[in-house]
Design an enzyme around this catalytic site. Structure first.
Site, PDB file in Angstrom:
ATOM      1  N   ALA A 135      -8.788   2.543   8.194  1.00 32.86           N
ATOM      2  CA  ALA A 135      -8.829   2.083   9.422  1.00 32.86           C
ATOM      3  C   ALA A 135      -9.247   3.060  10.367  1.00 32.86           C
ATOM      4  CB  ALA A 135      -7.264   1.370   9.879  1.00 32.86           C
TER       5      ALA A 135
ATOM      6  N   ARG B 178       0.838  -1.095   0.036  1.00 32.12           N
ATOM      7  CA  ARG B 178      -0.150   0.094   0.156  1.00 32.12           C
ATOM      8  C   ARG B 178       0.961   1.292   0.069  1.00 32.12           C
ATOM      9  NH1 ARG B 178       0.786   2.289   4.725  1.00 32.12           N
ATOM     10  NH2 ARG B 178       1.062   1.082   6.455  1.00 32.12           N
ATOM     11  N   GLY B 179       0.197   2.377  -0.147  1.00 36.27           N
ATOM     12  CA  GLY B 179       0.957   3.537  -0.211  1.00 36.27           C
ATOM     13  C   GLY B 179       0.924   3.970   1.201  1.00 36.27           C
ATOM     14  N   GLY B 180       1.843   4.906   1.603  1.00 38.92           N
ATOM     15  CA  GLY B 180       1.990   5.593   3.143  1.00 38.92           C
ATOM     16  C   GLY B 180       3.225   4.958   3.667  1.00 38.92           C
TER      17      GLY B 180
ATOM     18  N   CYS C 184       1.938   7.142  10.525  1.00 39.36           N
ATOM     19  CA  CYS C 184       1.897   7.525   9.199  1.00 39.36           C
ATOM     20  C   CYS C 184       3.143   8.397   8.779  1.00 39.36           C
ATOM     21  CB  CYS C 184       0.788   8.329   8.962  1.00 39.36           C
ATOM     22  SG  CYS C 184      -0.913   7.296   9.296  1.00 39.36           S
TER      23      CYS C 184
ATOM     24  N   LEU D 185      -5.709   5.949   6.114  1.00 39.42           N
ATOM     25  CA  LEU D 185      -5.779   5.634   4.731  1.00 39.42           C
ATOM     26  C   LEU D 185      -4.678   5.046   4.252  1.00 39.42           C
ATOM     27  CD1 LEU D 185      -7.591   8.549   3.148  1.00 39.42           C
ATOM     28  CD2 LEU D 185      -8.654   6.755   4.447  1.00 39.42           C
TER      29      LEU D 185
ATOM     30  N   GLY E  30      -7.426  -0.062   2.168  1.00 43.44           N
ATOM     31  CA  GLY E  30      -8.714   0.983   2.279  1.00 43.44           C
ATOM     32  C   GLY E  30      -8.476   1.899   3.514  1.00 43.44           C
TER      33      GLY E  30
ATOM     34  N   VAL F 292       4.020   3.962   8.019  1.00 41.34           N
ATOM     35  CA  VAL F 292       3.741   3.087   9.009  1.00 41.34           C
ATOM     36  C   VAL F 292       2.515   3.429   9.882  1.00 41.34           C
ATOM     37  CG1 VAL F 292       5.196   4.018  10.750  1.00 41.34           C
ATOM     38  CG2 VAL F 292       4.781   1.492  10.854  1.00 41.34           C
TER      39      VAL F 292
END
Length: 213
Positions: free
Chosen positions: A155, A66-68, A171, A141, A153, A70
């Site tokens: 959380a 996913r992107g992002g 994040c 996200l 998705g 931690v």
């Protein structure tokens, strides 16, 4: 279609199942939302920096696609994995991120948390906390788009032990506070929150011809 996964759900197993579902999709495959509550785990996005893992302790760390940066998943947090065909919906990535945020903000309002908001340049959903109105993150996200299909998705923190967030820079933001619905005065059943979030996600998608949800 809304599907509840067995709880607690193993993060790596769910991730690989999402990949398999996405790879097998066809033009008329219905969109789905998978809802779950994970066993404790830190996840690091594909561009995630290990230095944002401050003190993981005994909590496992999974590097995923996913992107992002931690984040933490654990009991008391509902995760809604949105398996959506963005091309069919006519959505670009920025619009899709807004859709996820809108669904979380609307769900929070449905359960009495009326002051949830966005933070420019920092995807997710926040609520003001403290005397100075500092923002704390209540929903994170993370998305992956492959051949026009989205997975991963949002959380949403419902009623959980927030201490594990102290072991990371959430994040990728040092000192970012996290909060849950319970701390905002909304003590709600996790299944009810998850169901409402999934319903809002699906309702936000344009209704495609010839596809049943």
């Amino acid at each position: 279609m809304i599907r509840w996964l067995t709880r607690p759900a193993d993060y790596a197993a769910v991730w690989h199942d999402m990949q398999a579902f996405t790879a097998a999709r066809a033009r008329h495959t219905p969109d789905q939302v998978w809802l779950c509550e994970h066993a404790p785990v830190y996840t690091l996005g594909q561009a995630g920096k290990p230095e944002h893992l401050l003190n993981p302790g005994d909590i496992p760390v999974v590097m995923c696609d996913r992107g992002g940066q931690v984040t933490y998943h654990g009991p008391g947090q509902v995760v809604a994995y949105a398996l959506f065909d963005l091309r069919r919906a006519g959505l670009f990535v920025r619009e899709y991120v807004r859709l996820l945020e809108d669904a979380a903000i609307g769900t929070l309002a449905d359960f009495g948390v009326a002051d949830a908001c966005r933070q420019p340049g920092a995807p997710g959903v926040y609520v003001p906390r403290g005397p100075g109105g500092e923002l704390a993150k209540i929903a994170a996200l993370g998305i992956k788009i492959r051949n026009g299909y989205a997975y991963h998705g949002v959380a949403l923190n419902v009623d959980m032990d927030l201490a594990p967030f102290l072991g990371i820079n959430p994040c990728g933001y040092a000192g970012l506070a996290t909060v849950d619905m319970a701390a905002c005065g909304a003590r709600c059943d996790l299944e009810r929150v998850g169901q409402r979030l999934a319903e809002r996600l699906l309702a936000a998608l344009p209704e495609p011809d010839g596809v049943t949800r």
